[in-house]
Enzyme design. Sequence first.
Site, PDB file in Angstrom:
ATOM      1  CB  THR A   1      69.517   0.094  -9.734  1.00 39.05           C
ATOM      2  OG1 THR A   1      68.973   0.068 -11.060  1.00 39.05           O
ATOM      3  CG2 THR A   1      69.845  -1.329  -9.301  1.00 39.05           C
TER       4      THR A   1
ATOM      5  CE  LYS B   1      58.869  -9.317 -14.606  1.00 36.26           C
ATOM      6  NZ  LYS B   1      59.515  -8.233 -15.362  1.00 36.26           N
TER       7      LYS B   1
ATOM      8  CG  ASP C   1      62.375  -3.217 -15.473  1.00 36.71           C
ATOM      9  OD1 ASP C   1      62.076  -3.747 -14.388  1.00 36.71           O
ATOM     10  OD2 ASP C   1      63.504  -2.761 -15.726  1.00 36.71           O
TER      11      ASP C   1
ATOM     12  N   GLY D   1      61.994  -5.450  -9.424  1.00 34.78           N
ATOM     13  CA  GLY D   1      61.281  -4.291  -8.887  1.00 34.78           C
ATOM     14  C   GLY D   1      59.953  -4.226  -9.609  1.00 34.78           C
ATOM     15  CG  HIS D   2      57.720  -7.097  -9.919  1.00 31.51           C
ATOM     16  ND1 HIS D   2      57.390  -8.418  -9.790  1.00 31.51           N
ATOM     17  CD2 HIS D   2      58.817  -7.076 -10.723  1.00 31.51           C
ATOM     18  CE1 HIS D   2      58.249  -9.170 -10.470  1.00 31.51           C
ATOM     19  NE2 HIS D   2      59.137  -8.371 -11.034  1.00 31.51           N
TER      20      HIS D   2
ATOM     21  CB  THR E   1      69.178 -12.425 -14.087  1.00 29.82           C
ATOM     22  OG1 THR E   1      69.267 -12.465 -12.660  1.00 29.82           O
ATOM     23  CG2 THR E   1      68.045 -13.333 -14.572  1.00 29.82           C
TER      24      THR E   1
ATOM     25  CD  GLN F   1      65.007 -11.217 -12.372  1.00 33.52           C
ATOM     26  OE1 GLN F   1      64.821 -12.391 -12.120  1.00 33.52           O
ATOM     27  NE2 GLN F   1      64.878 -10.289 -11.461  1.00 33.52           N
TER      28      GLN F   1
HETATM   29  P1  GDP Z   1      57.976  -5.184 -13.843  1.00 34.92           P
HETATM   30  O1  GDP Z   1      59.343  -5.315 -13.291  1.00 34.92           O
HETATM   31  O2  GDP Z   1      57.770  -6.031 -15.070  1.00 34.92           O
HETATM   32  O3  GDP Z   1      56.897  -5.422 -12.821  1.00 34.92           O
HETATM   33  O4  GDP Z   1      57.817  -3.694 -14.332  1.00 34.92           O
HETATM   34  P2  GDP Z   1      58.282  -2.367 -13.528  1.00 34.92           P
HETATM   35  O5  GDP Z   1      57.293  -2.079 -12.478  1.00 34.92           O
HETATM   36  O6  GDP Z   1      59.711  -2.445 -13.163  1.00 34.92           O
HETATM   37  O7  GDP Z   1      58.218  -1.304 -14.684  1.00 34.92           O
HETATM   38  C1  GDP Z   1      57.056  -1.064 -15.397  1.00 34.92           C
HETATM   39  C2  GDP Z   1      56.706   0.429 -15.263  1.00 34.92           C
HETATM   40  O8  GDP Z   1      55.692   0.779 -16.190  1.00 34.92           O
HETATM   41  C3  GDP Z   1      56.140   0.792 -13.907  1.00 34.92           C
HETATM   42  O9  GDP Z   1      56.488   2.111 -13.620  1.00 34.92           O
HETATM   43  C4  GDP Z   1      54.638   0.666 -14.116  1.00 34.92           C
HETATM   44  O10 GDP Z   1      53.895   1.461 -13.209  1.00 34.92           O
HETATM   45  C5  GDP Z   1      54.489   1.167 -15.520  1.00 34.92           C
HETATM   46  N1  GDP Z   1      53.423   0.576 -16.327  1.00 34.92           N
HETATM   47  C6  GDP Z   1      52.953  -0.699 -16.337  1.00 34.92           C
HETATM   48  N2  GDP Z   1      52.036  -0.846 -17.324  1.00 34.92           N
HETATM   49  C7  GDP Z   1      51.933   0.339 -17.934  1.00 34.92           C
HETATM   50  C8  GDP Z   1      51.173   0.833 -19.079  1.00 34.92           C
HETATM   51  O11 GDP Z   1      50.434   0.096 -19.725  1.00 34.92           O
HETATM   52  N3  GDP Z   1      51.364   2.137 -19.427  1.00 34.92           N
HETATM   53  C9  GDP Z   1      52.196   2.956 -18.746  1.00 34.92           C
HETATM   54  N4  GDP Z   1      52.313   4.216 -19.167  1.00 34.92           N
HETATM   55  N5  GDP Z   1      52.922   2.537 -17.698  1.00 34.92           N
HETATM   56  C10 GDP Z   1      52.798   1.257 -17.306  1.00 34.92           C
HETATM   57  P1  IMO Z   2      62.147  -7.160 -12.967  1.00 41.56           P
HETATM   58  O1  IMO Z   2      61.568  -8.354 -12.275  1.00 41.56           O
HETATM   59  C1  IMO Z   2      65.274  -5.449 -15.455  1.00 41.56           C
HETATM   60  C2  IMO Z   2      69.300  -7.114 -15.000  1.00 41.56           C
HETATM   61  C3  IMO Z   2      70.373  -6.254 -14.373  1.00 41.56           C
HETATM   62  C4  IMO Z   2      71.602  -6.788 -15.088  1.00 41.56           C
HETATM   63  C5  IMO Z   2      71.295  -8.279 -15.206  1.00 41.56           C
HETATM   64  C6  IMO Z   2      71.948  -9.128 -14.126  1.00 41.56           C
HETATM   65  O2  IMO Z   2      61.870  -5.876 -12.283  1.00 41.56           O
HETATM   66  O3  IMO Z   2      61.749  -7.160 -14.409  1.00 41.56           O
HETATM   67  P2  IMO Z   2      71.425  -9.488 -11.542  1.00 41.56           P
HETATM   68  O4  IMO Z   2      71.432  -8.522 -10.396  1.00 41.56           O
HETATM   69  O5  IMO Z   2      70.118 -10.162 -11.748  1.00 41.56           O
HETATM   70  O6  IMO Z   2      72.572 -10.458 -11.488  1.00 41.56           O
HETATM   71  O7  IMO Z   2      71.709  -8.572 -12.845  1.00 41.56           O
HETATM   72  O8  IMO Z   2      69.894  -8.408 -15.117  1.00 41.56           O
HETATM   73  N1  IMO Z   2      68.071  -7.278 -14.177  1.00 41.56           N
HETATM   74  C7  IMO Z   2      66.905  -6.707 -14.464  1.00 41.56           C
HETATM   75  N2  IMO Z   2      66.567  -5.832 -15.432  1.00 41.56           N
HETATM   76  N3  IMO Z   2      64.343  -5.897 -14.606  1.00 41.56           N
HETATM   77  C8  IMO Z   2      64.662  -6.793 -13.641  1.00 41.56           C
HETATM   78  O9  IMO Z   2      63.738  -7.368 -12.845  1.00 41.56           O
HETATM   79  C9  IMO Z   2      65.996  -7.207 -13.520  1.00 41.56           C
HETATM   80  N4  IMO Z   2      66.652  -8.038 -12.677  1.00 41.56           N
HETATM   81  C10 IMO Z   2      67.910  -8.090 -13.109  1.00 41.56           C
HETATM   82  O10 IMO Z   2      70.155  -4.900 -14.634  1.00 41.56           O
HETATM   83  O11 IMO Z   2      71.654  -6.260 -16.402  1.00 41.56           O
HETATM   84 MG    MG Z   3      60.951  -4.121 -12.734  1.00 41.85          MG
END
Ligand code: GDP
Ligand code: IMO
Ligand code: MG
Length: 427
Positions: A295, A16, A13, A40-41, A233, A218
């Site tokens: 989630t 990416k 998170d 979740g991206h 993971t 991840q």
């Molecule tokens: P990922 O799993 O690495 O793709 O990241 P996620 O999408 O799960 O979580 C990143 C969160 O931060 C999302 O809600 C994005 O919209 C948000 N986000 C990404 N870059 C920035 C930033 O530079 N500033 C802020 N405030 N939010 C950001």
């Molecule tokens: P993105 O790509 C954050 C965490 C789960 C749990 C552990 C194992 O959005 O960054 P799993 O279901 O993979 O066996 O769970 O890894 N986890 C993540 N945490 N971002 C993710 O993906 C994750 N994918 C798995 O919460 O702690």
């Molecule tokens: Mg994510």
Amino acid sequence: MPALVIVGAQWGDEGKGKIVDFLAEDADIVVRFQGGNNAGHTIIVDGEQYALHVLPSGVVRNKKVVIGNGVVVDLDVLRHEIAGMSMYGIDPDIMISDRAQLILPYHKVLDGVLDKDAGIGTTKKGIGPTYADKVFRVGIRAGDLYSDDLEEKVARNREMKEALIVGMGVDAKLPPVGEVTGTLRQHARAFEGKVGNTSEFLTTALKGGKNVLYEGAQGVLLDIDFGTYPFVTSSSTGVGGASIGTGVPVRYLQKVIGVVKAYQTRVGAGPMPTEETGELGEEMRQKGGEFGVTTGRPRRCGHLDMVALKHSIMVSGITSIALTKADVLGGADSIRVCVAYDIDGKETTTMPSNADDLWKAQPVYRELPAWEEIDEIAVKMDGYEAFPEEMKSYVQYIQSETDIGVDIVSYGPSRDQTVILRDLWVS
Ligand code: GDP
Ligand code: IMO
Ligand code: MG
């Protein structure tokens, strides 16, 4: 041979999806190489928000997308996601590796059963059990969708799960073989002509000078080998995973961009030395919108952990940093970074391999100057120079401590809230 690999440098998170979408402008192909729909991206463009779990983020720019052999694929979720793109007028041009492992309903049931005991807090998407079956050599691969003995393979797979579940004395329902096979046959028809040798496809593309963007899921601290085991993971999240998960030699993958959040978050269980469990953690969660995309769980928040970051960089091949969410720290009273751990009275800057040691780790903090809220209008006009001086010294601090250049700075969730300091496709 221009390939760019994007990996998460923390516990996932990091942003990416946003960085992949940003860099995808100049990509011909975007490929996922590990993980599954545990990811979740999020991508935000002109106020429109996309949340992707399996589809590579390149779909938002209508690029060719590839699901590599290292990915575990839930075809129900993939089809649902593809259908969802039609609302934006996008019909994804997708290719799936015939070697990619499929997540079956059995894997999801087992994930839930096992996590009750293990307490890892998995996403319950069946990720771990599917990777386990790959190693057990009883997995079903995308190529098997077209084989005559699909039903036998599914039956064997179910049998193993049943034996485990019965052996554990758990009362859990596994759907019948016929039902699971029937659904897989439908998927086979839906993906007819789209399942094939992605390794050959990608290698040919790279040799032909195409720009290929690798989208990690991840983060390195969740890596099966180098993460905070067992709270990890089940895949390899660094550049090694990118090579193995696509069948493209690592020598093609010279540029690895580590996405680094300006602070630390974690979702699920496991040690997190810099976690703030009180009011400060809650403030960060609210301001950063730190709730899981997959989630909906609140993410644990804390200070940037340099011990963990240096470890991530060392083991994952990161050559460049994309810093995200520094805007969230704007207006904070103070900025702290963890520079060492105190474990049983001994200071260390080495990441322990053992979760028990990491649970005991007390962060040793260094205080850095705090900055005001970012002036977005000024940044849009003048770029990097317009960031607050203290924020720039934070960036400088990360660069000098890691010896890696910060080449992208993201200061908001939208595609256009991004400053690029070096054209990574070229130099
Ligand atoms: P990922 O799993 O690495 O793709 O990241 P996620 O999408 O799960 O979580 C990143 C969160 O931060 C999302 O809600 C994005 O919209 C948000 N986000 C990404 N870059 C920035 C930033 O530079 N500033 C802020 N405030 N939010 C950001
Ligand atoms: P993105 O790509 C954050 C965490 C789960 C749990 C552990 C194992 O959005 O960054 P799993 O279901 O993979 O066996 O769970 O890894 N986890 C993540 N945490 N971002 C993710 O993906 C994750 N994918 C798995 O919460 O702690
Ligand atoms: Mg994510």
